[in-house]
Design an enzyme around this catalytic site. Structure first.
Site, PDB file in Angstrom:
ATOM      1  N   HIS A  35      44.911  31.089  33.240  1.00 14.93           N
ATOM      2  CA  HIS A  35      46.176  31.823  33.092  1.00 14.93           C
ATOM      3  C   HIS A  35      47.075  31.177  32.029  1.00 14.93           C
ATOM      4  CE1 HIS A  35      46.198  35.017  36.051  1.00 14.93           C
ATOM      5  NE2 HIS A  35      45.803  34.192  37.012  1.00 14.93           N
ATOM      6  N   CYS A  55      42.918  37.686  42.441  1.00 17.48           N
ATOM      7  CA  CYS A  55      44.084  37.172  41.722  1.00 17.48           C
ATOM      8  C   CYS A  55      45.332  37.883  42.222  1.00 17.48           C
ATOM      9  CB  CYS A  55      43.893  37.410  40.221  1.00 17.48           C
ATOM     10  SG  CYS A  55      45.235  36.792  39.196  1.00 17.48           S
ATOM     11  N   LEU A  56      46.408  37.134  42.385  1.00 19.10           N
ATOM     12  CA  LEU A  56      47.668  37.738  42.809  1.00 19.10           C
ATOM     13  C   LEU A  56      48.204  38.713  41.769  1.00 19.10           C
ATOM     14  CD1 LEU A  56      49.432  34.631  44.421  1.00 19.10           C
ATOM     15  CD2 LEU A  56      48.242  36.520  45.566  1.00 19.10           C
ATOM     16  N   HIS A  65      40.532  28.891  37.438  1.00 16.05           N
ATOM     17  CA  HIS A  65      41.207  30.187  37.432  1.00 16.05           C
ATOM     18  C   HIS A  65      42.661  30.038  36.965  1.00 16.05           C
ATOM     19  CE1 HIS A  65      42.028  34.275  39.269  1.00 16.05           C
ATOM     20  NE2 HIS A  65      43.249  33.780  39.166  1.00 16.05           N
ATOM     21  N   GLU A  66      43.386  29.089  37.554  1.00  8.97           N
ATOM     22  CA  GLU A  66      44.807  28.935  37.223  1.00  8.97           C
ATOM     23  C   GLU A  66      45.006  28.407  35.805  1.00  8.97           C
ATOM     24  OE1 GLU A  66      46.827  30.495  39.030  1.00  8.97           O
ATOM     25  OE2 GLU A  66      45.455  30.722  40.711  1.00  8.97           O
ATOM     26  N   GLN A 109      52.394  33.930  35.683  1.00  3.92           N
ATOM     27  CA  GLN A 109      52.317  34.980  36.691  1.00  3.92           C
ATOM     28  C   GLN A 109      53.687  35.316  37.276  1.00  3.92           C
ATOM     29  OE1 GLN A 109      48.800  33.032  38.806  1.00  3.92           O
ATOM     30  NE2 GLN A 109      48.487  35.223  39.213  1.00  3.92           N
ATOM     31  N   GLY A 117      46.594  29.937  44.672  1.00  4.80           N
ATOM     32  CA  GLY A 117      47.021  29.379  43.397  1.00  4.80           C
ATOM     33  C   GLY A 117      47.958  30.327  42.686  1.00  4.80           C
TER      34      GLY A 117
END
Length: 170
Positions: free
Chosen positions: A134, A88-89, A130-131, A51, A46
Protein backbone atom coordinates in the site's frame (compact mmCIF):
# COMPACT_ATOMS: atom_id res chain seq x y z
CA UNK A 1 -9.24 8.43 19.60
CA UNK A 2 -11.11 8.81 16.31
CA UNK A 3 -12.19 6.62 13.45
CA UNK A 4 -10.99 7.64 10.01
CA UNK A 5 -12.70 7.01 6.69
CA UNK A 6 -11.18 4.03 4.89
CA UNK A 7 -10.53 4.82 1.25
CA UNK A 8 -11.99 2.32 -1.21
CA UNK A 9 -10.27 0.91 -4.30
CA UNK A 10 -10.67 3.41 -7.11
CA UNK A 11 -9.67 6.32 -4.87
CA UNK A 12 -6.62 7.86 -6.51
CA UNK A 13 -4.72 8.20 -3.22
CA UNK A 14 -4.37 4.40 -3.09
CA UNK A 15 -2.21 4.55 -6.24
CA UNK A 16 0.30 7.05 -4.85
CA UNK A 17 3.74 6.37 -3.37
CA UNK A 18 4.02 7.54 0.25
CA UNK A 19 6.72 9.79 1.62
CA UNK A 20 8.91 8.91 4.62
CA UNK A 21 8.23 10.23 8.11
CA UNK A 22 11.09 12.52 9.20
CA UNK A 23 10.15 12.84 12.86
CA UNK A 24 7.43 11.79 15.25
CA UNK A 25 5.05 14.64 15.98
CA UNK A 26 1.91 14.73 18.13
CA UNK A 27 -0.10 14.85 14.91
CA UNK A 28 1.62 11.69 13.61
CA UNK A 29 1.07 9.94 16.96
CA UNK A 30 -2.63 10.82 16.74
CA UNK A 31 -2.74 9.46 13.18
CA UNK A 32 -1.26 6.15 14.39
CA UNK A 33 -3.76 5.90 17.28
CA UNK A 34 -6.60 6.67 14.85
CA UNK A 35 -5.31 4.05 12.40
CA UNK A 36 -5.33 1.40 15.14
CA UNK A 37 -8.86 2.37 16.22
CA UNK A 38 -10.03 2.33 12.60
CA UNK A 39 -8.42 -1.05 11.89
CA UNK A 40 -9.95 -2.64 15.00
CA UNK A 41 -13.37 -1.11 14.30
CA UNK A 42 -13.30 -2.57 10.76
CA UNK A 43 -12.14 -5.99 12.05
CA UNK A 44 -8.95 -5.78 9.99
CA UNK A 45 -5.50 -7.17 10.68
CA UNK A 46 -3.62 -4.33 9.00
CA UNK A 47 -4.00 -0.77 7.79
CA UNK A 48 -1.67 1.55 5.90
CA UNK A 49 -1.77 5.36 6.12
CA UNK A 50 -2.88 5.88 2.50
CA UNK A 51 -5.96 3.80 3.27
CA UNK A 52 -7.07 6.66 5.53
CA UNK A 53 -5.98 9.33 3.06
CA UNK A 54 -2.49 10.11 4.40
CA UNK A 55 0.56 9.65 2.16
CA UNK A 56 3.02 8.74 4.92
CA UNK A 57 5.02 5.51 5.24
CA UNK A 58 3.16 4.14 8.27
CA UNK A 59 1.41 0.80 8.78
CA UNK A 60 -0.30 -0.84 11.73
CA UNK A 61 -0.81 -4.58 12.02
CA UNK A 62 -2.40 -6.86 14.60
CA UNK A 63 -2.81 -10.55 13.77
CA UNK A 64 -4.01 -11.24 17.30
CA UNK A 65 -0.69 -10.83 19.09
CA UNK A 66 -1.01 -7.12 19.89
CA UNK A 67 -0.42 -4.06 17.74
CA UNK A 68 2.66 -3.67 15.58
CA UNK A 69 3.38 -0.09 14.46
CA UNK A 70 5.86 0.33 11.63
CA UNK A 71 7.13 3.74 10.53
CA UNK A 72 9.18 3.88 7.30
CA UNK A 73 9.15 0.08 6.99
CA UNK A 74 11.10 -1.89 4.44
CA UNK A 75 11.40 -5.60 3.81
CA UNK A 76 15.02 -6.71 3.99
CA UNK A 77 14.61 -10.48 3.62
CA UNK A 78 12.06 -12.87 2.07
CA UNK A 79 11.95 -16.66 2.02
CA UNK A 80 9.61 -19.42 0.99
CA UNK A 81 6.15 -19.19 -0.43
CA UNK A 82 2.56 -19.38 0.80
CA UNK A 83 -0.63 -19.21 -1.20
CA UNK A 84 -3.89 -18.27 0.45
CA UNK A 85 -6.94 -16.08 0.63
CA UNK A 86 -6.35 -12.37 1.05
CA UNK A 87 -8.70 -9.45 1.49
CA UNK A 88 -8.38 -5.73 2.11
CA UNK A 89 -10.29 -3.08 4.04
CA UNK A 90 -10.12 -0.95 0.88
CA UNK A 91 -12.04 -3.59 -1.06
CA UNK A 92 -14.71 -4.71 1.43
CA UNK A 93 -16.50 -7.99 0.91
CA UNK A 94 -14.01 -9.26 -1.68
CA UNK A 95 -11.05 -11.62 -1.48
CA UNK A 96 -8.67 -13.42 -3.79
CA UNK A 97 -5.95 -16.03 -3.75
CA UNK A 98 -2.47 -14.51 -3.54
CA UNK A 99 1.01 -16.02 -3.26
CA UNK A 100 3.34 -14.23 -0.83
CA UNK A 101 6.61 -15.07 0.92
CA UNK A 102 6.12 -17.38 3.91
CA UNK A 103 8.82 -15.54 5.86
CA UNK A 104 9.87 -11.89 5.86
CA UNK A 105 12.22 -9.76 7.89
CA UNK A 106 11.46 -6.04 7.94
CA UNK A 107 13.19 -2.98 9.32
CA UNK A 108 11.19 0.00 10.61
CA UNK A 109 11.00 2.70 13.26
CA UNK A 110 8.72 2.57 16.32
CA UNK A 111 6.68 5.37 17.95
CA UNK A 112 9.86 6.84 19.45
CA UNK A 113 11.56 6.71 16.02
CA UNK A 114 13.87 3.98 17.29
CA UNK A 115 14.89 1.43 14.65
CA UNK A 116 13.82 -2.19 15.07
CA UNK A 117 13.52 -5.36 13.03
CA UNK A 118 10.62 -7.78 12.97
CA UNK A 119 10.46 -11.29 11.56
CA UNK A 120 7.19 -12.85 10.53
CA UNK A 121 5.94 -16.13 9.14
CA UNK A 122 2.56 -17.09 7.73
CA UNK A 123 -0.14 -14.50 8.39
CA UNK A 124 2.29 -11.90 9.79
CA UNK A 125 4.52 -12.21 6.71
CA UNK A 126 1.44 -11.87 4.48
CA UNK A 127 0.19 -8.81 6.41
CA UNK A 128 3.58 -7.08 6.29
CA UNK A 129 3.86 -7.61 2.52
CA UNK A 130 0.27 -6.51 1.92
CA UNK A 131 0.52 -3.32 4.00
CA UNK A 132 3.94 -2.32 2.66
CA UNK A 133 2.57 -2.69 -0.88
CA UNK A 134 0.00 0.00 0.00
CA UNK A 135 2.86 2.41 0.76
CA UNK A 136 3.97 2.03 -2.86
CA UNK A 137 0.51 2.47 -4.34
CA UNK A 138 -0.02 -1.25 -4.96
CA UNK A 139 -3.27 -3.05 -4.18
CA UNK A 140 -3.29 -6.82 -3.61
CA UNK A 141 -5.63 -7.34 -6.57
CA UNK A 142 -2.58 -6.97 -8.81
CA UNK A 143 -1.38 -10.35 -7.49
CA UNK A 144 -4.69 -12.26 -7.36
CA UNK A 145 -4.55 -15.66 -9.02
CA UNK A 146 -7.85 -16.18 -10.78
CA UNK A 147 -10.89 -14.08 -9.91
CA UNK A 148 -11.90 -12.09 -6.87
CA UNK A 149 -14.77 -13.64 -4.95
CA UNK A 150 -17.43 -12.34 -2.59
CA UNK A 151 -16.88 -13.02 1.10
CA UNK A 152 -19.42 -10.60 2.54
CA UNK A 153 -22.25 -13.12 2.90
CA UNK A 154 -20.33 -16.21 4.03
CA UNK A 155 -21.18 -15.91 7.74
CA UNK A 156 -24.85 -15.15 7.03
CA UNK A 157 -25.11 -18.17 4.71
CA UNK A 158 -23.68 -20.45 7.40
CA UNK A 159 -26.17 -19.12 9.96
CA UNK A 160 -29.06 -19.65 7.53
CA UNK A 161 -27.95 -23.25 6.91
CA UNK A 162 -27.88 -23.92 10.67
CA UNK A 163 -31.37 -22.37 11.07
CA UNK A 164 -32.71 -24.50 8.22
CA UNK A 165 -31.24 -27.66 9.74
CA UNK A 166 -32.70 -26.84 13.15
CA UNK A 167 -36.07 -26.11 11.53
CA UNK A 168 -36.03 -29.48 9.75
CA UNK A 169 -35.37 -31.34 12.97
CA UNK A 170 -38.31 -29.77 14.86
Amino acid sequence: MALRKIRIMGDEILTKVCRPVDRMTPRTQTLIEDMLDTMYDANGVGLAAPQVGILKRIVVIDIGEGPLVMVNPEIIEREGEQTGQEGCLSLPGQAGVVTRPNYVKARAFDLQMQPFEVEGEGLLARAICHELDHLNGIMYVRFVEGELFDVSGEEEDEEEEIDEKEGNEA
